[in-house]
Design a protein around this motif. Structure first.
Motif, PDB file in Angstrom:
ATOM      1  N   ILE A  38       0.836  -1.202   0.000  1.00 56.86           N
ATOM      2  CA  ILE A  38       0.000   0.000   0.000  1.00 56.86           C
ATOM      3  C   ILE A  38       0.869   1.250   0.000  1.00 56.86           C
ATOM      4  CG2 ILE A  38      -1.576   1.340   1.462  1.00 56.86           C
ATOM      5  CD1 ILE A  38      -2.723  -1.049  -0.333  1.00 56.86           C
ATOM      6  N   MET A  39       1.966   1.229   0.766  1.00 60.53           N
ATOM      7  CA  MET A  39       2.865   2.387   0.772  1.00 60.53           C
ATOM      8  C   MET A  39       3.453   2.610  -0.625  1.00 60.53           C
ATOM      9  SD  MET A  39       2.544   3.459   3.779  1.00 60.53           S
ATOM     10  CE  MET A  39       3.796   4.715   3.909  1.00 60.53           C
ATOM     11  N   GLN A  40       3.814   1.510  -1.297  1.00 60.07           N
ATOM     12  CA  GLN A  40       4.343   1.648  -2.664  1.00 60.07           C
ATOM     13  C   GLN A  40       3.221   2.120  -3.605  1.00 60.07           C
ATOM     14  OE1 GLN A  40       7.669   0.708  -2.201  1.00 60.07           O
ATOM     15  NE2 GLN A  40       6.976  -0.063  -0.248  1.00 60.07           N
ATOM     16  N   ARG A  41       1.987   1.709  -3.293  1.00 56.85           N
ATOM     17  CA  ARG A  41       0.839   2.151  -4.128  1.00 56.85           C
ATOM     18  C   ARG A  41       0.676   3.673  -4.054  1.00 56.85           C
ATOM     19  NH1 ARG A  41      -3.879   1.436  -6.664  1.00 56.85           N
ATOM     20  NH2 ARG A  41      -5.862   2.160  -5.803  1.00 56.85           N
ATOM     21  N   VAL A  42       0.814   4.219  -2.843  1.00 54.91           N
ATOM     22  CA  VAL A  42       0.711   5.680  -2.683  1.00 54.91           C
ATOM     23  C   VAL A  42       1.805   6.355  -3.518  1.00 54.91           C
ATOM     24  CG1 VAL A  42       0.856   7.607  -1.058  1.00 54.91           C
ATOM     25  CG2 VAL A  42      -0.297   5.497  -0.359  1.00 54.91           C
ATOM     26  N   ALA A  43       3.042   5.818  -3.414  1.00 53.51           N
ATOM     27  CA  ALA A  43       4.170   6.386  -4.172  1.00 53.51           C
ATOM     28  C   ALA A  43       3.897   6.297  -5.672  1.00 53.51           C
ATOM     29  CB  ALA A  43       5.451   5.644  -3.824  1.00 53.51           C
ATOM     30  N   TYR A  44       3.334   5.166  -6.104  1.00 51.95           N
ATOM     31  CA  TYR A  44       3.032   4.975  -7.533  1.00 51.95           C
ATOM     32  C   TYR A  44       1.984   5.983  -8.008  1.00 51.95           C
ATOM     33  CZ  TYR A  44       1.086   3.051 -11.793  1.00 51.95           C
ATOM     34  OH  TYR A  44       0.625   2.917 -13.077  1.00 51.95           O
ATOM     35  N   LEU A  45       0.916   6.166  -7.238  1.00 52.71           N
ATOM     36  CA  LEU A  45      -0.157   7.087  -7.634  1.00 52.71           C
ATOM     37  C   LEU A  45       0.360   8.527  -7.713  1.00 52.71           C
ATOM     38  CD1 LEU A  45      -3.051   5.582  -5.465  1.00 52.71           C
ATOM     39  CD2 LEU A  45      -2.909   5.520  -7.966  1.00 52.71           C
ATOM     40  N   LEU A  46       1.207   8.906  -6.745  1.00 56.49           N
ATOM     41  CA  LEU A  46       1.769  10.266  -6.755  1.00 56.49           C
ATOM     42  C   LEU A  46       2.669  10.463  -7.983  1.00 56.49           C
ATOM     43  CD1 LEU A  46       2.629  10.666  -2.952  1.00 56.49           C
ATOM     44  CD2 LEU A  46       0.841  11.894  -4.195  1.00 56.49           C
ATOM     45  N   TYR A  47       3.318   9.390  -8.423  1.00 56.98           N
ATOM     46  CA  TYR A  47       4.173   9.450  -9.618  1.00 56.98           C
ATOM     47  C   TYR A  47       3.312   9.481 -10.880  1.00 56.98           C
ATOM     48  CZ  TYR A  47       7.473   7.615 -13.144  1.00 56.98           C
ATOM     49  OH  TYR A  47       8.224   7.418 -14.268  1.00 56.98           O
ATOM     50  N   ARG A  48       2.343   8.584 -10.918  1.00 58.47           N
ATOM     51  CA  ARG A  48       1.499   8.426 -12.117  1.00 58.47           C
ATOM     52  C   ARG A  48       0.694   9.699 -12.397  1.00 58.47           C
ATOM     53  NH1 ARG A  48      -2.212   4.361 -14.624  1.00 58.47           N
ATOM     54  NH2 ARG A  48      -3.174   5.649 -16.228  1.00 58.47           N
ATOM     55  N   TYR A  49       0.149  10.309 -11.336  1.00 51.75           N
ATOM     56  CA  TYR A  49      -0.712  11.492 -11.535  1.00 51.75           C
ATOM     57  C   TYR A  49      -0.003  12.783 -11.134  1.00 51.75           C
ATOM     58  CZ  TYR A  49      -4.241   7.910 -12.147  1.00 51.75           C
ATOM     59  OH  TYR A  49      -4.946   6.818 -12.601  1.00 51.75           O
ATOM     60  N   ARG A  50       1.329  12.778 -11.255  1.00 47.48           N
ATOM     61  CA  ARG A  50       2.111  13.972 -10.882  1.00 47.48           C
ATOM     62  C   ARG A  50       1.565  15.194 -11.605  1.00 47.48           C
ATOM     63  NH1 ARG A  50       7.399  12.324  -9.486  1.00 47.48           N
ATOM     64  NH2 ARG A  50       6.472  12.480  -7.464  1.00 47.48           N
ATOM     65  N   GLY A  51       1.372  16.282 -10.840  1.00 49.50           N
ATOM     66  CA  GLY A  51       0.815  17.495 -11.447  1.00 49.50           C
ATOM     67  C   GLY A  51      -0.679  17.588 -11.200  1.00 49.50           C
ATOM     68  N   ASN A  52      -1.352  16.422 -11.085  1.00 57.51           N
ATOM     69  CA  ASN A  52      -2.801  16.417 -10.815  1.00 57.51           C
ATOM     70  C   ASN A  52      -3.138  15.896  -9.423  1.00 57.51           C
ATOM     71  OD1 ASN A  52      -3.599  17.321 -13.388  1.00 57.51           O
ATOM     72  ND2 ASN A  52      -3.155  15.278 -14.204  1.00 57.51           N
ATOM     73  N   LEU A  53      -2.144  15.304  -8.766  1.00 56.65           N
ATOM     74  CA  LEU A  53      -2.394  14.728  -7.442  1.00 56.65           C
ATOM     75  C   LEU A  53      -1.222  15.078  -6.541  1.00 56.65           C
ATOM     76  CD1 LEU A  53      -4.140  12.618  -5.734  1.00 56.65           C
ATOM     77  CD2 LEU A  53      -2.474  10.911  -6.473  1.00 56.65           C
ATOM     78  N   ASN A  54      -1.522  15.583  -5.358  1.00 56.13           N
ATOM     79  CA  ASN A  54      -0.426  15.809  -4.408  1.00 56.13           C
ATOM     80  C   ASN A  54      -0.707  15.052  -3.116  1.00 56.13           C
ATOM     81  OD1 ASN A  54      -1.914  17.558  -2.513  1.00 56.13           O
ATOM     82  ND2 ASN A  54      -1.922  19.005  -4.222  1.00 56.13           N
ATOM     83  N   SER A  55       0.308  14.957  -2.251  1.00 57.04           N
ATOM     84  CA  SER A  55       0.201  14.092  -1.074  1.00 57.04           C
ATOM     85  C   SER A  55      -0.887  14.543  -0.100  1.00 57.04           C
ATOM     86  CB  SER A  55       1.546  13.996  -0.355  1.00 57.04           C
ATOM     87  OG  SER A  55       2.013  15.281  -0.050  1.00 57.04           O
TER      88      SER A  55
END
Length: 765
Positions: free
Chosen positions: A241-258
């Motif tokens: 799940i922690m890697q999933r959060v990192a992946y989502l922040l990478y995948r949607y960079r610019g549209n999603l922040n922490s």
């Protein structure tokens, strides 16, 4: 010989990459220094290059443009500095371990294979050719998912298929390849063993190098509105799940922040444990809290039942708690709130200056509230009532100026206080009466601000009374007999809730319902910004709490993970939890992932702990060797403590981190005291707000959720201590925290819950 030459070639490649990384680091250092000094210089001489002219419209326009240009230049320097700083921090991480995998693949129609290296971040040369790919890049997925041969991955322009011809893994330390091996499978067992055999620490590590195929599915899932991960203890669900959060922040960079990602964890200790995982991957931590924090911060004037009280005080009627935890109870509140649009809303008097006579009586507020037509729903009604009260307040200023308290206040003011009331010094008035009226009005307006504050804060609503009124209405909304609850039991329970309210206390079984009713009545706006919500240890949540979280974050996609074998608070209800949750989400958009392989513990420990479960989900052991668990039966407490000390010294010799896990806090305190008397160093973790520290820890079972230790000592696993069938999951949770070594101590008779163990899977000492 071939392997040696291959290793030599790979080491040469690694040396070349490290040289380029260090070159880039030096260039970035220079660039950061230069951008910093330019920004400082621009700041220092900001107005030297600005044309300041205020003679006419066109010239002042030039001035504004000139300032704007300087601001833009300053902003550009700062942006460049921030970008370079972030890049430098990625390179510093890569310099430690540049990459951990190599993949060779051929695209369709190509003769020669292409080679890519995969690491914790991306690195490109000056021609923008990628020398290292971030593990989250679409192409990197083939390393985690596929065997050699044809394999597909999701690229931004759709699914791509390639032929994978090589899959190589590396262990790199201090710029040297310590080990490398080619594998046809997913991540090779050798790689996993190397990582798993490392000693545990008080902080969770990133598992990027050893993500398994089933974990990769969880990490890269972007379609599901509800992703439900059921995983046995130690199956890597939290890590994934922690890697999933990192992946989502990478995948949607610019549209999603922490700040648009929230994680609910079992306790503060756990937050402490996982806090380094995302920063290690170059990402900021998401919003993290426990459900208790989420609820209690909304009611600062009340004491919400804590984790400790919830576990240690089990006197509440179980059938009533079961009802309050259900979706039926959630739906009953929704229905009750709609009925309040027509009648039944309770109000409080608003007082000002006098406790004898209300400034606005509750009857007056009620009259206003129900004066609006049926098109007004709860939110509109509350807003319209506030508006009407504030409007009425402005008409109350004049009459109030004639009250005795006002003239008394004016007389009591000294000259300095009086001066502050005038609009400007030397203000003149036609008469002393007009001056007095002016001052009176100023004082009344200032004092009435406290009334307007009460109105704006909905202080005219009687929420506690409203919640009790709802509880009184429950027998009309729900057939209590279906929940094995009599009318008398319900009335007695209602009195207990009322008594707790008087003492400003509220149980966990009430807080979610109380807040949900408040939100519906006040029309409190939900959080539309939150895009992803993660809930760990889902088995300890109730369907009501999950429905309330979904109501709070209506636009968020949910990832829920847990081990239904480890339910400590919800016990039997955990079995039906998934069925109840799925009613909250579209079945087409719900995915369930099962993780059955346990990586945390040795094969010996996994084979032992899974026997404790009565109807345990299927659990597979990973082939890592270690000692058998050991039972220590002692005649009395003194001898039990001697056994404890000898185990601790044995563990210290092997350099193992040890947790002594007791059933209750009182037991943990007693063990910690006894060890202190014997001058044995150990830290008592008695509260979820404490920090995890290196060395031996003593903690109660409910604080051990989600954590892992080299060695676990299960304290007092006797029949006297563990006798109820619903404590099976508790014993499983305690024993499954151990990675390598497990010792179980008791006096008297061993708990019957441990009777069905195969004698070949443990030893007695």
């Amino acid at each position: 010989m071939v392997k040696e030459s291959q290793e030599q070639l790979e080491q040469e490649h690694l040396d070349k990459i490290l040289k380029l990384i260090r070159q880039k680091e030096r260039a970035l250092d220079k660039s950061i220094d230069s951008a910093q000094s330019e920004a400082q210089n621009l700041n220092a001489h900001f107005f030297d290059d600005v044309k300041l002219d205020y003679d006419g419209y066109s010239t002042s326009m030039d001035t504004a443009l000139s300032i704007h240009q300087q601001q833009q230049m300053l902003q550009e320097r700062q942006n460049a500095w921030q970008h370079d700083t972030k890049q430098l921090s990625t390179l510093q991480r890569l310099e430690q371990k540049p990459y951990f995998a190599r993949v060779d693949f051929k695209e369709k129609g190509e003769d020669k294979p292409e080679t890519i290296y995969i690491g914790l971040g991306s690195f490109a040369n000056n021609e923008d050719h990628f020398l290292i790919y971030d593990w989250r890049a679409p192409i990197s997925s083939i390393y985690y998912d596929g065997k050699l041969g044809e394999v597909s991955y999701n690229a931004p322009d759709g699914e791509q298929t390639v032929e994978m011809t090589k899959k190589r893994q590396f262990l790199i330390e201090d710029g040297k390849i310590v080990n490398m091996f080619d594998t046809n499978e997913q991540i090779g067992d050798q790689m996993l063993l190397n990582v798993l055999n490392e000693k545990s620490s008080i902080q969770m590590k990133s598992i990027v190098t050893t993500i398994q195929r089933e974990q990769n599915k969880i990490i890269r899932n972007t379609d599901a509105d509800l992703l439900f991960v059921q995983g046995s203890a130690g199956s890597g669900k939290t890590s994934a799940i922690m890697q999933r959060v990192a992946y989502l922040l990478y995948r949607y960079r610019g549209n999603l922040n922490s700040s648009q990602v929230i994680m609910f964890s079992p306790n503060q200790l756990f937050n402490d444990y996982i806090k380094n995982v995302l920063p290690e991957m170059g990402e900021q931590n998401m919003v993290q809290m426990t459900y208790w924090q989420f609820a209690s911060r909304r009611v600062p004037g009340m004491n919400v039942e804590t984790l400790f009280e919830q576990f240690e005080d089990d006197h509440e009627d179980k059938d009533i708690v079961k009802l309050k935890d259900s979706l039926q109870f959630f739906n009953a509140i929704t229905h009750y709130a709609k009925h309040l649009e027509k009648k039944g809303m309770l109000f409080k008097n608003i007082y000002f200056k006098s406790k004898d006579k209300p400034f606005y009586s509750k009857d007056k507020v009620k009259e206003i509230y129900y004066s609006f037509n049926e098109n007004y729903h709860l939110r509109n009604r509350i807003e319209a009532t506030k508006e009407a009260l504030l409007n009425s307040l402005s008409h109350r200023v004049e009459p109030e100026t004639k009250k005795a308290w006002v003239s008394k206040t004016i007389e009591s003011l000294d000259q300095e206080e009086l001066n502050k009331l005038y609009d400007h010094p030397d203000q003149e008035f036609e008469s002393s009466a007009k001056e007095e009226h002016f001052l009176a009005k100023k004082i009344v307006i200032k004092q009435l601000k406290q009334v307007s504050r009460k109105i704006n804060q909905n202080r005219f609503l009687n929420i506690r009374g409203q919640y009790l009124a709802f509880l009184r209405a429950v027998p009309k909304l729900i057939d209590l007999s279906k929940w094995n609850i009599s009318q008398q039991q319900w009335e007695d329970h209602l009195e207990r809730v009322k008594h707790r309210f008087i003492e400003r206390r509220i149980k966990m079984a009430d807080i979610s319902a109380y807040l949900y009713l408040y939100d519906l009545v006040t029309g409190r706006r939900t959080d539309y910004e939150m895009r992803y919500a993660f809930i760990d240890e889902i088995q300890d949540y109730t369907p009501f709490q999950l429905a309330y979280l979904k109501y709070n974050f209506p636009r968020a996609k949910f990832t829920m993970l847990g081990d239904l074998n480890q339910a400590i608070f919800t016990k039997d209800e955990s079995r039906t939890l998934l069925g109840q949750i799925s009613k909250l989400f579209d079945s087409e958009k719900t995915e369930v992932v099962q993780l059955t392989k346990s990586y945390r513990s040795t094969k010996e420990l996994t084979e032992f702990t899974k026997q404790i479960l009565r109807q345990g989900e299927k659990i597979e052991a990973f082939d890592r060797q270690g000692p058998l668990p050991v039972f220590y039966k002692r005649d009395n407490l003194e001898k039990e403590y001697h056994a404890l000390e000898s185990i601790l010294s044995e563990n210290a010799e092997q350099d193992l981190t040890t947790a002594i896990i007791t059933k209750t806090l009182a037991e943990a305190q007693a063990v910690a005291r006894a060890l202190k008397e014997q001058k044995v160093k150990a830290t008592l973790i008695g509260s979820a707000n404490q920090r995890l520290v290196p060395g031996t820890l003593v903690m109660p079972s409910y604080l051990a959720k989600g954590l892992e230790f080299d060695a676990v000592i299960a304290w007092e696993v006797s029949e006297d201590n563990y006798h109820s069938i619903d404590e099976t999951q508790l014993l499983y949770t305690i024993t499954s925290r151990a990675m390598y070594k497990l010792d179980l101590l008791y006096t008297g008779e061993k708990s019957e819950l441990l009777d069905n163990l195969d004698p070949k899977t443990y030893r007695n000492k």
